[in-house]
Design a protein around this motif. Structure first.
Motif, PDB file in Angstrom:
ATOM      1  N   PRO A   1     -36.414  10.259 -23.936  1.00 37.67           N
ATOM      2  CA  PRO A   1     -35.683  11.506 -23.188  1.00 37.67           C
ATOM      3  C   PRO A   1     -36.073  13.141 -23.489  1.00 37.67           C
ATOM      4  O   PRO A   1     -36.045  13.894 -23.265  1.00 37.67           O
ATOM      5  CB  PRO A   1     -33.726  10.755 -23.573  1.00 37.67           C
TER       6      PRO A   1
ATOM      7  N   PRO B   1     -48.178  19.692 -19.945  1.00 37.59           N
ATOM      8  CA  PRO B   1     -48.709  18.376 -21.063  1.00 37.59           C
ATOM      9  C   PRO B   1     -48.531  17.341 -20.463  1.00 37.59           C
ATOM     10  O   PRO B   1     -47.605  17.377 -19.652  1.00 37.59           O
ATOM     11  CB  PRO B   1     -48.481  18.569 -21.857  1.00 37.59           C
TER      12      PRO B   1
ATOM     13  N   TYR C   1     -30.113  12.122 -21.011  1.00 34.75           N
ATOM     14  CA  TYR C   1     -30.902  12.570 -21.432  1.00 34.75           C
ATOM     15  C   TYR C   1     -30.404  13.816 -22.628  1.00 34.75           C
ATOM     16  O   TYR C   1     -30.722  13.203 -23.795  1.00 34.75           O
ATOM     17  CB  TYR C   1     -32.303  13.341 -21.106  1.00 34.75           C
TER      18      TYR C   1
ATOM     19  N   ILE D   1     -36.188  21.455 -16.000  1.00 38.33           N
ATOM     20  CA  ILE D   1     -35.362  21.757 -16.302  1.00 38.33           C
ATOM     21  C   ILE D   1     -35.218  23.753 -16.565  1.00 38.33           C
ATOM     22  O   ILE D   1     -34.453  24.185 -17.235  1.00 38.33           O
ATOM     23  CB  ILE D   1     -35.234  20.990 -18.390  1.00 38.33           C
TER      24      ILE D   1
ATOM     25  N   HIS E   1     -42.928  12.887 -15.869  1.00 40.59           N
ATOM     26  CA  HIS E   1     -41.634  13.751 -17.233  1.00 40.59           C
ATOM     27  C   HIS E   1     -42.339  15.222 -17.164  1.00 40.59           C
ATOM     28  O   HIS E   1     -41.278  15.970 -17.480  1.00 40.59           O
ATOM     29  CB  HIS E   1     -42.816  12.366 -18.502  1.00 40.59           C
TER      30      HIS E   1
ATOM     31  N   TRP F   1     -36.152  11.451 -11.947  1.00 43.38           N
ATOM     32  CA  TRP F   1     -35.714  11.500 -12.961  1.00 43.38           C
ATOM     33  C   TRP F   1     -34.827  10.018 -12.613  1.00 43.38           C
ATOM     34  O   TRP F   1     -34.380   9.058 -13.589  1.00 43.38           O
ATOM     35  CB  TRP F   1     -33.998  11.955 -12.099  1.00 43.38           C
ATOM     36  N   CYS F   2     -35.422   9.137 -11.361  1.00 45.70           N
ATOM     37  CA  CYS F   2     -35.425   7.932 -11.640  1.00 45.70           C
ATOM     38  C   CYS F   2     -36.068   6.555 -12.432  1.00 45.70           C
ATOM     39  O   CYS F   2     -36.218   5.390 -12.318  1.00 45.70           O
ATOM     40  CB  CYS F   2     -35.499   7.479 -10.078  1.00 45.70           C
TER      41      CYS F   2
ATOM     42  N   THR G   1     -29.048  11.600 -14.596  1.00 42.15           N
ATOM     43  CA  THR G   1     -29.588  11.200 -15.784  1.00 42.15           C
ATOM     44  C   THR G   1     -29.701  12.254 -16.900  1.00 42.15           C
ATOM     45  O   THR G   1     -30.562  11.850 -17.722  1.00 42.15           O
ATOM     46  CB  THR G   1     -31.449  10.196 -15.220  1.00 42.15           C
TER      47      THR G   1
ATOM     48  N   SER H   1     -39.132  14.112 -22.402  1.00 39.37           N
ATOM     49  CA  SER H   1     -39.011  14.581 -20.568  1.00 39.37           C
ATOM     50  C   SER H   1     -38.331  15.983 -20.413  1.00 39.37           C
ATOM     51  O   SER H   1     -38.353  16.387 -19.815  1.00 39.37           O
ATOM     52  CB  SER H   1     -37.754  13.345 -20.596  1.00 39.37           C
TER      53      SER H   1
ATOM     54  N   GLU I   1     -39.540  16.580 -14.468  1.00 38.15           N
ATOM     55  CA  GLU I   1     -38.661  16.716 -15.566  1.00 38.15           C
ATOM     56  C   GLU I   1     -38.242  17.886 -16.123  1.00 38.15           C
ATOM     57  O   GLU I   1     -37.422  18.903 -16.289  1.00 38.15           O
ATOM     58  CB  GLU I   1     -38.183  15.513 -16.218  1.00 38.15           C
ATOM     59  N   SER I   2     -39.426  17.687 -17.579  1.00 35.58           N
ATOM     60  CA  SER I   2     -39.548  19.294 -18.295  1.00 35.58           C
ATOM     61  C   SER I   2     -39.711  20.635 -16.969  1.00 35.58           C
ATOM     62  O   SER I   2     -38.734  21.814 -17.665  1.00 35.58           O
ATOM     63  CB  SER I   2     -39.974  18.865 -19.803  1.00 35.58           C
TER      64      SER I   2
ATOM     65  N   VAL J   1     -30.175  13.576 -26.281  1.00 39.85           N
ATOM     66  CA  VAL J   1     -31.129  14.537 -27.253  1.00 39.85           C
ATOM     67  C   VAL J   1     -30.226  15.779 -28.813  1.00 39.85           C
ATOM     68  O   VAL J   1     -30.478  15.810 -29.659  1.00 39.85           O
ATOM     69  CB  VAL J   1     -32.064  15.804 -26.459  1.00 39.85           C
TER      70      VAL J   1
END
Ligand code: SF4
Ligand code: SF4
Ligand code: SF4
Ligand code: SF4
Lengths: 186, 289
Positions: free
Chosen positions: B47, A17, A112, A97, A90, A67-68, A108, B50, A93-94, A116
């Motif tokens: 966040p 997504p 984050y 991870i 985004h 991440w910036c 960052t 992300s 980023e996911s 969470v």
């Protein structure tokens, strides 16, 4: 999981997504020119997109670049091809991870994470807990630099130290748990 | 009187208390009934999205499902909550499969999200449902002569959910003028302040804030107004840091637009949370309080 490793990176990105627009990019550079944080990116926003197109999985996912992103959406409204770079970053980023990358030169992801964590703990964000979590897992001494700001907020009644838990905290846990079962089953 | 379901957002309990109290107070004065969404949880936040987009959408969906039951529009004063909740809504609308997954998860606690609830920003509801003319008609203390920089920030207008021009928004100017003050030209009105990145990337964000403050001061503003909790906190709480880094002496109060409206409506200071402001606004507002 194994499957994703054999799939091309470009294909994987285009299927998460937010990543759908990656193939539309014409490398015009508008996103980079519009980006208020471009100068601190390891590779600029349009470079990152070019690298995804060139299937450079490791270089992209281990980079601190995305991440910036400040999520200001300037690139998204200006992109002539509707790539939606903000969502794309985004998505990267996911993916980073998900595949266990730990980008250097940016804290960052830690920020984050503590954000969470705070949501998962109480159902709401406690800005104080979030900041404490962040500083304790990065550099506790840098918290000293924040003291003046934190004190201003505290003394103006804007930084409660304890967090209020929502009543439906258990419900929220159940929703997240069930979601992960549903997702895992597919 | 029109009723709404009200989503205050997490920052309403901490850094943005002033936004929450002033929103509730002006709503009452302007004939909007705000009924707080019962036991709301965090909107899901950028966040969270992300790190895990789907989980963040499910977290947002609990709020949407609860709100849907009330049958009223969901309004929030927070730009970020607005974006996160709208994004979750649109994702579920455009991707039926995703919505189905989220609904399977919601079913675990007996909830269902159908997709009927509208997510709205408080100031959009003010503009569309109450209208600037009505606000003007209820002004008790016209803010004549007050020079205000209208700072919209980025979240409210830029993602595709915005109701105003994405780079040159005018709603805030209209409100400022509606309460009798002067909106100064403010080219930075939709520029980003860095948001929560100020925690991890302080240097960059201080520079962005310096530019925003400088632009306001150069255009003769005596104060800045914004609808966004993060913009307000950044420009207010970090102003001293900007001053020490750039050798400047900005002393610009940063008000929530709802506080500005409240002052003009003649509401008492404590109903507007003005004491929560770090750069003291009393001098600038003295004539009107
Ligand atoms: S603005 Fe759009 S098309 Fe241009 S380089 Fe960026 S993503 Fe590609
Ligand atoms: S959304 Fe991110 S990448 Fe796009 S312009 Fe803003 S900071 Fe840069
Ligand atoms: S955007 Fe921020 S304030 Fe709004 S609910 Fe989410 S975390 Fe809380
Ligand atoms: S806080 Fe900053 S980053 Fe967030 S909406 Fe406001 S201007 Fe944009």
């Amino acid at each position: 999981m194994e499957k994703t490793q054999t799939m091309s990176f470009l294909k994987e990105v285009s299927q998460v997504p937010g990543g759908e627009g990656v193939n539309l990019c014409i490398q015009c550079g508008t996103c980079t020119a519009s980006c208020p944080s471009a100068k601190i990116w390891e590779y600029t926003p349009s470079e990152v997109i070019a690298m995804v197109r060139a299937d450079m999985r490791d270089a992209v996912l281990s980079s601190s670049s995305m991440w910036c992103c400040l999520s200001c959406y300037s690139c998204t409204v200006r992109c002539p091809r509707d790539v939606e770079p903000t969502s794309l970053f985004h998505a990267l980023e996911s993916l980073a991870i998900k595949h266990g990358y730990k980008p250097k030169n940016t804290t960052t992801p830690v920020m984050y994470n503590s954000f969470v964590k705070s949501i998962k703990k109480n159902g709401r964000v406690s800005e104080f807990q979030m900041m404490m979590g962040y500083y304790l897992s990065t550099n506790p001494f840098s918290a000293l630099g924040m003291m003046s700001v934190a004190w201003k907020l505290l003394s103006h009644g804007r930084m409660p130290l304890s967090a209020r838990k929502i009543k439906g905290k258990k419900d929220l846990d159940k929703i997240v748990k069930k979601l992960n079962e549903v997702r895992g089953a597919q | 009187m029109k009723s709404y379901t009200y989503f205050p957002g997490c920052s309403s309990e901490a850094t943005a208390v002033g936004l929450d109290v002033s929103s509730r107070s002006i709503a009452e004065a302007l004939g909007m009934e705000l009924k707080e969404l019962e036991d709301w949880n965090c909107c899901g936040s950028t966040p969270y999205g992300s790190l895990d987009e789907l989980e963040a959408i499910a977290v947002a969906a609990r709020n949407l499902a609860l709100a849907e039951k009330t049958g009223l529009d969901l309004v929030t004063p927070c730009s970020s909550c607005f974006v996160t909740l709208s994004k979750a809504r649109v994702h579920m609308m455009e991707k039926p499969q995703l919505k189905a997954k989220v609904n399977q998860a919601l079913a675990a606690v007996g909830l269902e999200y159908k997709g009927t609830v509208k997510v709205r920003l408080l100031i959009e509801a003010l503009m569309s449902d109450i209208t600037a003319e009505t606000i003007t008609s209820k002004v008790k203390k016209p803010l004549k002569g007050l020079k205000v920089a209208p700072y919209t920030g980025c979240q409210e207008v830029r993602p595709r959910f915005g109701f105003d021009h994405p780079e040159n928004p005018i709603a805030l100017d209209t409100i400022v003028e509606a309460v009798g003050a002067d909106a100064v030209p403010y080219p930075s009105k939709s520029k980003c302040c860095g948001g929560s990145a100020v925690i991890a990337e302080e240097g960059l964000c201080i520079e962005l804030m310096y530019k925003l403050l400088d632009d306001a001061a150069k255009n003769g503003a005596e104060c800045i107004v914004t609808p966004c909790p993060l913009c307000q906190m950044n420009l207010d709480a970090y102003q001293a840091k900007v001053n020490s880094k750039y050798n400047t002496n900005f002393n610009l109060p940063v008000l929530f637009v709802t506080q500005l409206i409240g002052v003009a409506l003649g509401l008492k200071q404590d109903k507007l949370g003005l004491k929560k402001n770090i750069v003291n606004p009393n001098k600038v507002l003295a004539k009107y309080l």
